[in-house]
Design a protein around this motif. Sequence first.
Motif, mmCIF file in Angstrom:
data_model
loop_
_atom_site.group_PDB
_atom_site.id
_atom_site.type_symbol
_atom_site.label_atom_id
_atom_site.label_comp_id
_atom_site.label_asym_id
_atom_site.label_seq_id
_atom_site.Cartn_x
_atom_site.Cartn_y
_atom_site.Cartn_z
ATOM 1 N N GLU A 88 2.225 -7.984 -10.640
ATOM 2 C CA GLU A 88 0.853 -8.323 -11.321
ATOM 3 C C GLU A 88 0.545 -7.467 -12.624
ATOM 4 N N VAL A 89 0.621 -5.834 -12.260
ATOM 5 C CA VAL A 89 0.429 -4.821 -13.371
ATOM 6 C C VAL A 89 1.241 -5.022 -14.404
ATOM 7 N N ALA A 90 2.660 -5.109 -14.021
ATOM 8 C CA ALA A 90 3.537 -5.253 -15.037
ATOM 9 C C ALA A 90 3.557 -6.496 -16.021
ATOM 10 N N ASN A 91 3.323 -7.871 -15.282
ATOM 11 C CA ASN A 91 2.955 -8.946 -16.232
ATOM 12 C C ASN A 91 1.954 -8.724 -17.467
ATOM 13 N N LYS A 92 0.872 -8.144 -16.532
ATOM 14 C CA LYS A 92 -0.553 -7.956 -17.437
ATOM 15 C C LYS A 92 -0.233 -7.220 -18.614
ATOM 16 N N ILE A 102 8.229 1.153 -16.055
ATOM 17 C CA ILE A 102 9.440 1.517 -15.080
ATOM 18 C C ILE A 102 8.488 2.165 -13.735
ATOM 19 N N GLY A 103 9.087 1.493 -12.859
ATOM 20 C CA GLY A 103 8.348 2.171 -11.540
ATOM 21 C C GLY A 103 9.017 1.775 -10.224
ATOM 22 N N THR A 104 8.595 2.373 -9.171
ATOM 23 C CA THR A 104 9.192 2.032 -7.869
ATOM 24 C C THR A 104 8.338 0.968 -7.315
ATOM 25 N N LEU A 105 9.034 0.054 -6.625
ATOM 26 C CA LEU A 105 8.385 -0.997 -5.803
ATOM 27 C C LEU A 105 8.696 -0.660 -4.316
ATOM 28 N N ARG A 106 7.678 -1.038 -3.537
ATOM 29 C CA ARG A 106 7.804 -0.907 -1.991
ATOM 30 C C ARG A 106 8.464 -2.281 -1.503
ATOM 31 N N LYS A 107 9.308 -2.650 -0.627
ATOM 32 C CA LYS A 107 9.533 -3.808 -0.110
ATOM 33 C C LYS A 107 8.583 -4.745 0.476
ATOM 34 N N ASN A 108 7.227 -4.160 0.791
ATOM 35 C CA ASN A 108 6.621 -5.150 1.525
ATOM 36 C C ASN A 108 5.223 -5.633 0.236
ATOM 37 N N LYS A 109 5.546 -5.031 -0.937
ATOM 38 C CA LYS A 109 4.775 -5.610 -1.755
ATOM 39 C C LYS A 109 4.834 -7.265 -1.973
#
Length: 122
Positions: A88-92, A102-109
């Motif tokens: 959501e943050v990336a699209n906004k 560029i960022g890290t994502l957790r699998k449970n997001k």
Amino acid sequence: MLQGFRVLTYNIDEMLQGFRGKCGFRVYRPSKPRKYGRKIYALIDAKMYYTTSMEGRHFKFGISSIIMQPIFGTKRNVTMDNFFTSMEVANKLLKVHQLTIIGTLRKNKKHIPPPLISIMKK
């Protein structure tokens, strides 16, 4: 690469300032050298190591938008950790404020596309 976007990069991160007094946003982190403190969020220019903006208030949501206001519309890239990163943050940021991340994502997001989850499992 997106056309018209600059290579200039900013980092957004959090830090803990040691503090033992009374404060609404004091936190406890047993793994840190100073276990009690105030959480401060900062936007730093990655090339010049210059702090562009800082916030010390406690927010549950939207801290990345508040910190990044000085660079809205500049077509720059922002690097962030998993505390701030979400689809959501990336699209906004891309659609509304013309910023890439560029960022890290957790699998449970939430809202991670299934093909990306299968790649993350490998």
